[in-house]
Write a protein that holds these residues in place. Structure first.
Motif, short mmCIF file in Angstrom:
data_model
loop_
_atom_site.label_atom_id
_atom_site.label_comp_id
_atom_site.label_asym_id
_atom_site.label_seq_id
_atom_site.Cartn_x
_atom_site.Cartn_y
_atom_site.Cartn_z
N ARG A 176 0.86 -1.19 0.00
CA ARG A 176 0.00 0.00 0.00
C ARG A 176 0.89 1.23 0.00
O ARG A 176 1.94 1.26 0.65
N TYR A 177 0.46 2.26 -0.72
CA TYR A 177 1.24 3.48 -0.88
C TYR A 177 0.36 4.71 -0.68
O TYR A 177 -0.83 4.69 -0.96
N ILE A 178 1.00 5.78 -0.20
CA ILE A 178 0.40 7.11 -0.20
C ILE A 178 1.10 7.88 -1.32
O ILE A 178 2.33 7.95 -1.36
N VAL A 179 0.30 8.44 -2.22
CA VAL A 179 0.83 9.21 -3.35
C VAL A 179 0.42 10.67 -3.14
O VAL A 179 -0.76 10.97 -3.00
N CYS A 184 -3.30 10.32 -1.93
CA CYS A 184 -4.07 9.21 -2.46
C CYS A 184 -3.54 7.89 -1.94
O CYS A 184 -2.34 7.68 -1.90
N VAL A 185 -4.45 7.01 -1.58
CA VAL A 185 -4.10 5.68 -1.09
C VAL A 185 -4.23 4.71 -2.26
O VAL A 185 -5.28 4.64 -2.90
N TYR A 186 -3.15 3.98 -2.52
CA TYR A 186 -3.11 3.03 -3.62
C TYR A 186 -2.58 1.69 -3.15
O TYR A 186 -1.68 1.64 -2.31
N ASP A 187 -3.11 0.62 -3.73
CA ASP A 187 -2.50 -0.69 -3.64
C ASP A 187 -1.87 -0.93 -5.00
O ASP A 187 -2.52 -0.73 -6.04
N ALA A 188 -0.60 -1.33 -4.99
CA ALA A 188 0.12 -1.49 -6.26
C ALA A 188 1.28 -2.45 -6.07
O ALA A 188 1.80 -2.58 -4.96
N PRO A 189 1.70 -3.09 -7.16
CA PRO A 189 2.83 -4.02 -7.04
C PRO A 189 4.14 -3.31 -6.69
O PRO A 189 5.00 -3.89 -6.03
N ASN A 190 4.28 -2.03 -7.13
CA ASN A 190 5.51 -1.28 -6.86
C ASN A 190 5.30 0.19 -7.24
O ASN A 190 4.33 0.52 -7.92
N PRO A 219 -5.66 2.15 15.73
CA PRO A 219 -5.75 2.24 17.19
C PRO A 219 -6.67 1.18 17.78
O PRO A 219 -6.51 0.79 18.93
N TYR A 220 -7.61 0.67 17.02
CA TYR A 220 -8.54 -0.32 17.53
C TYR A 220 -7.88 -1.68 17.75
O TYR A 220 -8.35 -2.47 18.55
N PHE A 221 -6.77 -1.93 17.05
CA PHE A 221 -6.00 -3.14 17.29
C PHE A 221 -5.56 -3.20 18.75
O PHE A 221 -5.62 -4.25 19.37
N TYR A 222 -5.16 -2.07 19.29
CA TYR A 222 -4.64 -2.01 20.66
C TYR A 222 -5.74 -2.07 21.71
O TYR A 222 -5.48 -2.26 22.87
N THR A 281 5.09 6.96 -1.00
CA THR A 281 5.61 6.39 0.24
C THR A 281 4.89 5.08 0.52
O THR A 281 3.65 5.06 0.58
N GLU A 282 5.64 4.00 0.68
CA GLU A 282 5.03 2.73 1.07
C GLU A 282 4.65 2.84 2.55
O GLU A 282 5.43 3.33 3.37
N VAL A 283 3.44 2.38 2.88
CA VAL A 283 2.93 2.52 4.24
C VAL A 283 2.33 1.20 4.73
O VAL A 283 2.08 0.30 3.95
N SER A 284 2.14 1.12 6.03
CA SER A 284 1.37 0.03 6.63
C SER A 284 0.33 0.66 7.53
O SER A 284 0.43 1.84 7.89
N VAL A 285 -0.64 -0.11 7.91
CA VAL A 285 -1.76 0.41 8.71
C VAL A 285 -1.38 0.45 10.19
O VAL A 285 -0.84 -0.51 10.72
#
Length: 117
Positions: free
Chosen positions: A3-6, A54-60, A86-89, A79-83
């Protein structure tokens, strides 16, 4: 898939009408993206409409740059990102016991360093 932020800049302001013209443009973008395995998830637009995030899913990142070129869209940064959710915690820990973070929400006066131990 990564996942990326563009980040994009539109110095004259983003002009995306909320009518059939805008609908056709978005559909064209989605179709072009699909040809390269890129999925536009959603975007955030600054209040002055001069920047989008913009949030994108892409191979690269190269696939994102390629579809941006074909869609005639600027790319300021990718920028490659991960999620970080806060609800996980706030969930339940192992064996059904409250997680450390769940305990922290019930006892906010305890320092985090104490709870993390």
């Amino acid at each position: 898939m990564p996942r990326y932020i563009v980040e994009r800049a539109f110095p004259g302001g983003l002009d995306l009408p909320t009518n059939e013209t805008g609908d056709r443009l978005c559909r064209k973008i989605v179709e072009t993206n699909a040809e390269e395995g890129v999925t536009w998830v959603h975007s955030y637009v600054s209040l002055d409409r001069t920047h989008t995030f913009c949030v994108y899913d892409a191979p690269n990142p190269e696939a994102i740059r390629e579809v941006a070129r074909r869609n005639d869209l600027p790319v300021g940064g990718i920028t490659e990102v991960s999620v970080l959710d806060p609800y996980f915690y706030l969930g339940i820990g192992q064996a059904g016991t409250p997680s450390v973070a769940k305990s922290r929400t019930r006892a906010p006066w305890l320092p985090f360093s104490y709870l993390a131990a």
